[in-house]
Motif scaffolding. Structure first.
Motif, PDB file in Angstrom:
ATOM      1  N   ASP A 122     -13.427  11.852 -13.304  1.00 37.84           N
ATOM      2  CA  ASP A 122     -12.306  11.125 -12.753  1.00 37.84           C
ATOM      3  C   ASP A 122     -11.138  10.917 -13.735  1.00 37.84           C
ATOM      4  O   ASP A 122     -10.286  10.146 -13.511  1.00 37.84           O
ATOM      5  CB  ASP A 122     -12.603   9.753 -12.043  1.00 37.84           C
ATOM      6  CG  ASP A 122     -13.836   9.562 -11.285  1.00 37.84           C
ATOM      7  OD1 ASP A 122     -13.600  10.604 -10.188  1.00 37.84           O
ATOM      8  OD2 ASP A 122     -14.664   8.852 -11.184  1.00 37.84           O
ATOM      9  N   GLY A 155      -3.795   6.205 -12.932  1.00 38.26           N
ATOM     10  CA  GLY A 155      -3.967   4.719 -13.020  1.00 38.26           C
ATOM     11  C   GLY A 155      -3.142   4.101 -14.090  1.00 38.26           C
ATOM     12  O   GLY A 155      -2.225   3.082 -13.994  1.00 38.26           O
ATOM     13  N   THR A 160     -10.203   2.696  -0.800  1.00 34.24           N
ATOM     14  CA  THR A 160     -11.735   3.447  -0.645  1.00 34.24           C
ATOM     15  C   THR A 160     -12.500   2.872  -1.674  1.00 34.24           C
ATOM     16  O   THR A 160     -13.708   2.924  -1.430  1.00 34.24           O
ATOM     17  CB  THR A 160     -11.207   4.972  -0.873  1.00 34.24           C
ATOM     18  OG1 THR A 160     -10.742   5.210  -2.373  1.00 34.24           O
ATOM     19  CG2 THR A 160     -10.530   5.410   0.246  1.00 34.24           C
ATOM     20  N   ASP A 161     -12.042   2.349  -2.493  1.00 35.47           N
ATOM     21  CA  ASP A 161     -13.077   1.856  -3.671  1.00 35.47           C
ATOM     22  C   ASP A 161     -13.588   0.377  -3.532  1.00 35.47           C
ATOM     23  O   ASP A 161     -14.649   0.043  -4.076  1.00 35.47           O
ATOM     24  CB  ASP A 161     -12.309   1.620  -5.036  1.00 35.47           C
ATOM     25  CG  ASP A 161     -12.350   2.870  -5.679  1.00 35.47           C
ATOM     26  OD1 ASP A 161     -12.726   3.998  -5.316  1.00 35.47           O
ATOM     27  OD2 ASP A 161     -11.733   3.004  -6.502  1.00 35.47           O
ATOM     28  N   VAL A 175      -1.331   7.458  -3.548  1.00 34.43           N
ATOM     29  CA  VAL A 175      -2.551   8.031  -4.137  1.00 34.43           C
ATOM     30  C   VAL A 175      -3.464   6.848  -4.639  1.00 34.43           C
ATOM     31  O   VAL A 175      -4.471   6.650  -4.251  1.00 34.43           O
ATOM     32  CB  VAL A 175      -2.542   9.162  -5.313  1.00 34.43           C
ATOM     33  CG1 VAL A 175      -3.736   9.507  -5.782  1.00 34.43           C
ATOM     34  CG2 VAL A 175      -1.778  10.314  -4.594  1.00 34.43           C
ATOM     35  N   LEU A 176      -2.684   5.808  -5.609  1.00 34.27           N
ATOM     36  CA  LEU A 176      -3.551   4.627  -5.930  1.00 34.27           C
ATOM     37  C   LEU A 176      -3.746   3.908  -5.175  1.00 34.27           C
ATOM     38  O   LEU A 176      -4.787   3.175  -5.202  1.00 34.27           O
ATOM     39  CB  LEU A 176      -2.504   4.192  -7.349  1.00 34.27           C
ATOM     40  CG  LEU A 176      -2.497   5.043  -8.569  1.00 34.27           C
ATOM     41  CD1 LEU A 176      -1.371   4.237  -9.397  1.00 34.27           C
ATOM     42  CD2 LEU A 176      -3.609   5.422  -9.293  1.00 34.27           C
ATOM     43  N   CYS A 177      -3.015   3.529  -4.022  1.00 28.34           N
ATOM     44  CA  CYS A 177      -3.311   2.717  -3.015  1.00 28.34           C
ATOM     45  C   CYS A 177      -4.426   2.987  -2.150  1.00 28.34           C
ATOM     46  O   CYS A 177      -5.441   2.412  -1.828  1.00 28.34           O
ATOM     47  CB  CYS A 177      -2.007   2.671  -2.120  1.00 28.34           C
ATOM     48  SG  CYS A 177      -2.302   1.420  -0.699  1.00 28.34           S
ATOM     49  N   VAL A 178      -4.458   4.561  -2.101  1.00 28.28           N
ATOM     50  CA  VAL A 178      -5.554   5.080  -1.118  1.00 28.28           C
ATOM     51  C   VAL A 178      -6.780   4.972  -2.220  1.00 28.28           C
ATOM     52  O   VAL A 178      -8.006   4.627  -1.458  1.00 28.28           O
ATOM     53  CB  VAL A 178      -5.311   6.431  -0.847  1.00 28.28           C
ATOM     54  CG1 VAL A 178      -6.400   7.276  -0.220  1.00 28.28           C
ATOM     55  CG2 VAL A 178      -4.339   6.421   0.007  1.00 28.28           C
ATOM     56  N   LYS A 179      -6.841   5.096  -3.200  1.00 29.11           N
ATOM     57  CA  LYS A 179      -7.887   5.045  -4.100  1.00 29.11           C
ATOM     58  C   LYS A 179      -8.455   3.475  -4.155  1.00 29.11           C
ATOM     59  O   LYS A 179      -9.734   3.068  -3.927  1.00 29.11           O
ATOM     60  CB  LYS A 179      -7.814   5.375  -5.505  1.00 29.11           C
ATOM     61  CG  LYS A 179      -8.895   5.195  -6.617  1.00 29.11           C
ATOM     62  CD  LYS A 179      -8.577   5.771  -7.945  1.00 29.11           C
ATOM     63  CE  LYS A 179      -9.843   5.601  -8.698  1.00 29.11           C
ATOM     64  NZ  LYS A 179     -10.384   4.541  -9.055  1.00 29.11           N
ATOM     65  N   GLN A 180      -7.543   2.447  -4.200  1.00 26.73           N
ATOM     66  CA  GLN A 180      -8.079   1.102  -4.341  1.00 26.73           C
ATOM     67  C   GLN A 180      -8.582   0.680  -2.895  1.00 26.73           C
ATOM     68  O   GLN A 180      -9.481   0.089  -2.801  1.00 26.73           O
ATOM     69  CB  GLN A 180      -6.337   0.255  -4.437  1.00 26.73           C
ATOM     70  CG  GLN A 180      -6.773  -1.262  -4.305  1.00 26.73           C
ATOM     71  CD  GLN A 180      -7.325  -1.741  -5.796  1.00 26.73           C
ATOM     72  OE1 GLN A 180      -7.342  -1.069  -6.891  1.00 26.73           O
ATOM     73  NE2 GLN A 180      -7.796  -2.883  -5.538  1.00 26.73           N
ATOM     74  N   LEU A 187      -7.663  10.559 -11.605  1.00 30.35           N
ATOM     75  CA  LEU A 187      -7.306   9.244 -11.277  1.00 30.35           C
ATOM     76  C   LEU A 187      -7.141   8.081 -12.397  1.00 30.35           C
ATOM     77  O   LEU A 187      -6.212   7.214 -12.402  1.00 30.35           O
ATOM     78  CB  LEU A 187      -8.655   8.745 -10.305  1.00 30.35           C
ATOM     79  CG  LEU A 187      -8.532   9.577  -8.902  1.00 30.35           C
ATOM     80  CD1 LEU A 187      -9.821   9.136  -8.135  1.00 30.35           C
ATOM     81  CD2 LEU A 187      -7.458   9.293  -8.223  1.00 30.35           C
ATOM     82  N   ASN A 188      -7.851   8.240 -13.409  1.00 27.88           N
ATOM     83  CA  ASN A 188      -7.757   7.462 -14.601  1.00 27.88           C
ATOM     84  C   ASN A 188      -6.304   7.543 -15.123  1.00 27.88           C
ATOM     85  O   ASN A 188      -5.582   6.453 -15.582  1.00 27.88           O
ATOM     86  CB  ASN A 188      -8.639   7.909 -15.577  1.00 27.88           C
ATOM     87  CG  ASN A 188     -10.117   7.224 -15.419  1.00 27.88           C
ATOM     88  OD1 ASN A 188     -10.249   6.318 -14.348  1.00 27.88           O
ATOM     89  ND2 ASN A 188     -11.074   7.852 -15.767  1.00 27.88           N
TER      90      ASN A 188
END
Length: 478
Positions: free
Chosen positions: A198, A205, A470-471, A463-468, A201-202
């Motif tokens: 990851d 972030g 889905t997490d 992208v960060l919003c989608v990751k947030q 993504l890190n």
């Protein structure tokens, strides 16, 4: 970064505006830097340094560059149109209003508790025998409330500047004290991804995390509160904005140095969140003595408390502007008011009919929109004296105290996380929309550099919003 179409504005000839940008006018940038960098941002940077050494230094610097473009765009909207950002959002349709209302209510409730807790932690560590964390947290919230309630922007800015000075001295001192490996640090400016799971993504972030909050949107309001209300102040605003993110960059780089040297080299892990900074204080005490640890805790408090009073002031200013917009007579269902100086027609430079009397003039002498502009109302201090401003101050302070005792409800945390992640792409994409349309005077619309930077910011935060989203543990939510 701030490239736009068209030539210079004739507003530079206005007597009240300096002929050239000068350091003595700097102010809103210091405020946005202090507010945007909270304890959580410093911990995130520390952990990045702890996990990857200097490898992601380039990502931290890039994050500051991206946010220069966002804050500049917000400030440019306020100065070029004479209207506030909420006026611009409202002109895009009712959906922006619904998003803002839900966001500001839920986010404010959860953030209030987090900000008070973060400000209370270093005080409890400095004075462990005085009272518990919850009471320290509530005291900081009330002190912030009283300070913002009884002081206008000028005093608020001076206090923020002093606290930023404390933050600057402490973080730079720590970075020097840990003796950074400068060759490795320079190598960290090369865009290389860590060889970890990851890692992309890190990295994203870290780019998006530091200094990336609603305070970027509040920057335009602080620009107006400073008394800058038309394009003659554009050069000064741009210098001010760059100072903001150079200052942010210093904080970020300094804390990454500390993480890389003290934690990465010694293979020491710290907890995420504000408690990680308390752990760092303990490590500093063992390595460098009590004086260094105490100095760090003072810097920790300055970092947290500037974020608290910055949000107490800036977001309350935005909320007051939202309420004032909908209290004006003749507001249509789409959020756009035809009254002079407030509707999208007026922002496009066309005459808009006033509520009473003859039509309003199409534009003032500097081409910044009609006379009677909402940015001038912010500059007058009327928003800071208003009932909605003070009502939102109370909302940020007292209801969140319940969470200090009861803990934060699971569903609220999920909603808070999703809304918080959604705000930054909302800001980036709506700024692209506003600054490429006839709502903005032609010479101040985006050029290709500004559009490119805002597009990068929008994609990054999306992208960060989608990751947030889905997490989140949605199975437990329902």
């Amino acid at each position: 970064m701030a490239e736009t179409k068209g030539g210079p504005s004739t507003a530079g000839d206005v007597a009240s505006v300096p002929r050239k940008s000068s350091w003595k006018y700097i102010g809103p940038g210091i405020v946005v830097a202090a507010t945007g960098v909270g304890a959580g941002d410093l911990v995130a940077t520390l952990i990045a340094g702890s996990n990857f050494g200097y490898t992601l230094l380039w990502a931290a610097v890039l994050g500051c560059v991206v946010k220069i473009s966002l804050a500049e765009a917000a400030g440019r909207w306020h100065l070029s149109t004479g209207r506030t950002l909420f006026d611009g959002w409202a002109s895009l349709g009712r959906w922006t209003t619904w998003f803002f209302v839900v966001y500001v209510v839920v986010w404010g409730f959860a953030y209030g508790a987090a900000a008070m807790s973060s400000s209370g932690l270093p005080l409890q560590a400095l004075f462990p025998d005085v009272m518990g964390l919850k009471w320290w947290a509530m005291c900081t919230g009330v002190v912030g409330l009283v300070f913002v309630w009884f002081n206008k922007y000028a005093v608020f800015e001076k206090v923020m500047t002093v606290l930023v000075g404390v933050m600057f001295v402490v973080t730079v001192y720590l970075a020097i004290r840990v003796t950074p490996n400068l060759p490795d640090a320079f190598a960290g400016l090369l865009p290389v991804l860590p060889d970890e799971k990851d890692s992309v993504l890190n990295t994203l972030g870290l780019i998006g995390g530091v200094g990336g909050t609603i305070t970027l949107a509040a920057y335009g309001y602080w620009v107006n509160a400073k008394g800058w209300t038309h394009p003659g102040w554009m050069k000064v605003m741009r210098l001010d904005n760059r100072v903001a993110y150079v200052t942010t960059g210093v904080f970020v780089v300094a804390m990454l140095f500390v993480g890389a040297e003290m934690l990465h080299s010694a293979n020491v892990a710290i907890a995420g969140g504000d408690k990680g900074l308390v752990q760092l204080g303990d490590i500093l005490e063992k390595e460098y003595g009590t004086a260094t640890a105490k100095l760090f805790l003072i810097g920790f408090f300055a970092t947290s408390f500037t974020s608290l009073i910055g949000v107490w002031h800036g977001v309350s200013l935005m909320f007051a502007d939202f309420v004032q917009h909908y209290r004006k007579p003749g507001v249509r269902g789409d959020g756009a008011a035809p009254a002079a100086g407030d509707g999208p027609r007026a922002a496009e430079g066309r005459a808009a009919p006033a509520a009473d009397g003859p039509p309003a003039p199409a534009a003032d002498a500097v081409g910044a929109g009609p006379v009677g502009r909402s940015g001038e109302e912010v500059a007058s201090g009327a928003r800071e004296r208003s009932l909605p401003f003070r009502a939102y101050l109370l909302w940020l302070t007292f209801p969140p105290m319940i969470l200090l005792f009861e803990g934060q409800p699971f569903r609220l945390i999920i909603i808070y996380g999703v809304l918080g992640a959604a705000f930054m792409p909302f800001l980036a994409l709506t700024l692209i929309w506003l600054l490429n349309s006839s709502r903005t005077p032609a010479q101040w619309r985006n050029g290709w550099i500004s559009n490119g930077m805002l597009a990068v910011a929008g994609v990054l935060f999306l992208v960060l919003c989608v990751k947030q989203i889905t997490d989140q543990d949605w199975s437990s939510f329902f």
